[in-house]
Design a protein around this motif. Structure first.
Motif, PDB file in Angstrom:
ATOM      1  N   VAL A 180       1.144   4.567  15.937  1.00  0.00           N
ATOM      2  CA  VAL A 180      -0.014   3.356  15.595  1.00  0.00           C
ATOM      3  C   VAL A 180       0.406   2.372  14.808  1.00  0.00           C
ATOM      4  N   TYR A 181       1.288   2.447  13.874  1.00  0.00           N
ATOM      5  CA  TYR A 181       1.755   1.304  13.067  1.00  0.00           C
ATOM      6  C   TYR A 181       2.546   0.397  13.836  1.00  0.00           C
ATOM      7  N   ASP A 182       3.454   0.946  14.792  1.00  0.00           N
ATOM      8  CA  ASP A 182       4.391   0.142  15.647  1.00  0.00           C
ATOM      9  C   ASP A 182       3.226  -0.596  16.651  1.00  0.00           C
ATOM     10  N   ARG A 183       2.444   0.030  17.087  1.00  0.00           N
ATOM     11  CA  ARG A 183       1.662  -0.769  18.062  1.00  0.00           C
ATOM     12  C   ARG A 183       0.842  -2.017  17.348  1.00  0.00           C
ATOM     13  N   LEU A 184       0.494  -1.559  16.310  1.00  0.00           N
ATOM     14  CA  LEU A 184      -0.092  -2.784  15.294  1.00  0.00           C
ATOM     15  C   LEU A 184       0.801  -3.802  14.690  1.00  0.00           C
ATOM     16  N   LYS A 185       2.091  -3.481  14.901  1.00  0.00           N
ATOM     17  CA  LYS A 185       3.334  -4.181  14.054  1.00  0.00           C
ATOM     18  C   LYS A 185       2.989  -4.273  12.755  1.00  0.00           C
ATOM     19  N   ILE A 186       2.790  -3.020  12.213  1.00  0.00           N
ATOM     20  CA  ILE A 186       2.644  -2.950  10.774  1.00  0.00           C
ATOM     21  C   ILE A 186       3.988  -2.689  10.135  1.00  0.00           C
ATOM     22  N   ASP A 187       4.262  -3.318   9.017  1.00  0.00           N
ATOM     23  CA  ASP A 187       5.620  -3.251   8.055  1.00  0.00           C
ATOM     24  C   ASP A 187       5.373  -1.731   7.351  1.00  0.00           C
ATOM     25  N   ALA A 188       5.965  -0.674   7.728  1.00  0.00           N
ATOM     26  CA  ALA A 188       5.606   0.652   7.643  1.00  0.00           C
ATOM     27  C   ALA A 188       6.829   1.249   7.364  1.00  0.00           C
TER      28      ALA A 188
ATOM     29  N   LEU B 107       0.829  -1.289   0.000  1.00  0.00           N
ATOM     30  CA  LEU B 107      -0.001  -0.102  -0.107  1.00  0.00           C
ATOM     31  C   LEU B 107       0.784   1.255  -0.051  1.00  0.00           C
ATOM     32  N   LEU B 108       0.599   2.219  -0.891  1.00  0.00           N
ATOM     33  CA  LEU B 108       1.353   3.492  -1.275  1.00  0.00           C
ATOM     34  C   LEU B 108       0.431   4.617  -0.913  1.00  0.00           C
TER      35      LEU B 108
ATOM     36  N   ILE C 293      -6.312   1.548   9.283  1.00  0.00           N
ATOM     37  CA  ILE C 293      -5.544   0.356   9.277  1.00  0.00           C
ATOM     38  C   ILE C 293      -5.807  -0.435  10.626  1.00  0.00           C
ATOM     39  N   GLU C 294      -6.259   0.480  11.642  1.00  0.00           N
ATOM     40  CA  GLU C 294      -6.603  -0.222  13.052  1.00  0.00           C
ATOM     41  C   GLU C 294      -7.827  -1.023  12.831  1.00  0.00           C
ATOM     42  N   LYS C 295      -8.687  -0.393  12.144  1.00  0.00           N
ATOM     43  CA  LYS C 295     -10.022  -1.050  11.902  1.00  0.00           C
ATOM     44  C   LYS C 295      -9.901  -2.336  11.153  1.00  0.00           C
ATOM     45  N   LEU C 296      -8.887  -2.703  10.503  1.00  0.00           N
ATOM     46  CA  LEU C 296      -9.102  -4.086   9.666  1.00  0.00           C
ATOM     47  C   LEU C 296      -9.103  -5.136  10.597  1.00  0.00           C
ATOM     48  N   ALA C 297      -9.355  -6.233   9.814  1.00  0.00           N
ATOM     49  CA  ALA C 297      -9.333  -7.540  10.744  1.00  0.00           C
ATOM     50  C   ALA C 297      -7.672  -7.672  11.242  1.00  0.00           C
TER      51      ALA C 297
ATOM     52  N   ALA D 210      -5.863  -9.989  11.212  1.00  0.00           N
ATOM     53  CA  ALA D 210      -5.244 -10.994  10.269  1.00  0.00           C
ATOM     54  C   ALA D 210      -4.597 -10.410   8.850  1.00  0.00           C
ATOM     55  N   LEU D 211      -5.214  -9.089   8.663  1.00  0.00           N
ATOM     56  CA  LEU D 211      -4.549  -8.177   7.478  1.00  0.00           C
ATOM     57  C   LEU D 211      -3.603  -7.394   8.163  1.00  0.00           C
ATOM     58  N   TRP D 212      -3.277  -7.312   9.179  1.00  0.00           N
ATOM     59  CA  TRP D 212      -2.265  -6.391   9.507  1.00  0.00           C
ATOM     60  C   TRP D 212      -0.974  -6.972   9.135  1.00  0.00           C
ATOM     61  N   SER D 213      -0.781  -8.142   9.225  1.00  0.00           N
ATOM     62  CA  SER D 213       0.674  -8.693   8.930  1.00  0.00           C
ATOM     63  C   SER D 213       0.862  -8.844   7.643  1.00  0.00           C
ATOM     64  N   ARG D 214      -0.182  -8.830   6.695  1.00  0.00           N
ATOM     65  CA  ARG D 214      -0.077  -8.780   5.370  1.00  0.00           C
ATOM     66  C   ARG D 214       0.388  -7.468   4.724  1.00  0.00           C
ATOM     67  N   LEU D 215       0.053  -6.309   5.375  1.00  0.00           N
ATOM     68  CA  LEU D 215       0.442  -4.936   4.660  1.00  0.00           C
ATOM     69  C   LEU D 215       1.755  -4.602   4.803  1.00  0.00           C
ATOM     70  N   ILE D 216       2.214  -4.042   3.892  1.00  0.00           N
ATOM     71  CA  ILE D 216       3.457  -3.328   3.519  1.00  0.00           C
ATOM     72  C   ILE D 216       3.258  -2.037   3.250  1.00  0.00           C
TER      73      ILE D 216
END
Length: 222
Positions: free
Chosen positions: A94-102, A46-47, A66-70, A72-78
């Motif tokens: 926010v992204y650090d808390r959700l462990k999003i690759d950002a 995602l850009l 992004i926080e409202k997504l399921a 299971a989708l968090w780990s898929r996001l780049i």
């Protein structure tokens, strides 16, 4: 540069030629990269960009969406997101808390390459941005800048949305809930993203510089 701009004024439209927007070499190189849709349960790239100065609305809306997504989708996001310096800490938190690759930055000097590697773009809809999305052929969610007298960004986004290459959302409707719903739907429909990429590409003009040069030569009578 975009079709339909003068449709409301036939007198002017009759004098105009649509050539497209001449593209810099980096965009032409990016346009040669084939669109690859996300695999089911695979990474979703995602850009998020907001023009040359960034857009605060992206920092306000995208992270809570992004926080409202399921989960299971968090780990898929780049996620690659353009973020103003003053918004950087809260977006990163926010992204650090959700462990999003950002990857976050106020400016990306290699934006054409990042456009080429993205699978879904969330952006404002300036004329240059829309032309580049079309040239490269990438599906997008476009949020026109509100308040403009002639609503130029709304019209720009309409060129791609009417071709089914983009989803146009007005800023008043651009809520975390709406964005989360759209991202969730796209994540489960890779074929839809592919179709949008192809539709966007159908509007693009990679030969705009040549068209413009030919037009100048013709008008000059050379």
């Amino acid at each position: 540069s975009l079709p339909g701009v003068l449709d409301r004024d036939p007198a002017l439209a009759g004098k105009a030629t649509t050539v497209g927007t001449p593209m810099r070499p980096a965009i032409l190189a990016a346009a040669a990269v084939k669109y690859t849709p996300p695999e089911v349960n695979g990474p979703l790239r995602l850009l998020v960009v907001g023009g040359s100065q960034g857009a605060r609305v992206m920092s306000d809306i995208v992270p809570p969406a992004i926080e409202k997504l399921a989960p299971a989708l968090w780990s898929r996001l780049i996620i690659t997101q353009q973020v103003r310096e003053e918004d950087m800490a809260r977006v990163r938190a926010v992204y650090d808390r959700l462990k999003i690759d950002a990857e976050l930055a106020p400016f990306f000097p290699d934006l054409p390459a990042r456009l080429a590697s993205s699978q879904l773009v969330i952006s404002r809809s300036g004329a240059g941005t829309v032309a580049e999305l079309a040239a490269i052929g990438r599906p997008s969610i476009l949020v026109p800048l509100p308040g403009a007298i002639d609503q130029d960004q709304f019209a720009n986004a309409g060129v791609l949305s009417q071709a089914n290459g983009a989803l146009r959302i007005t800023q008043s409707d651009f809520t975390p809930e709406r964005l989360a719903a759209e991202i969730s739907a796209f994540a489960t429909e890779p074929s839809r993203l592919t179709a949008m990429a192809e539709a966007a590409r159908s509007v693009g003009r990679l030969d705009a510089a040549e068209r413009l040069a030919d037009l100048v030569t013709k008008v000059a009578g050379i």
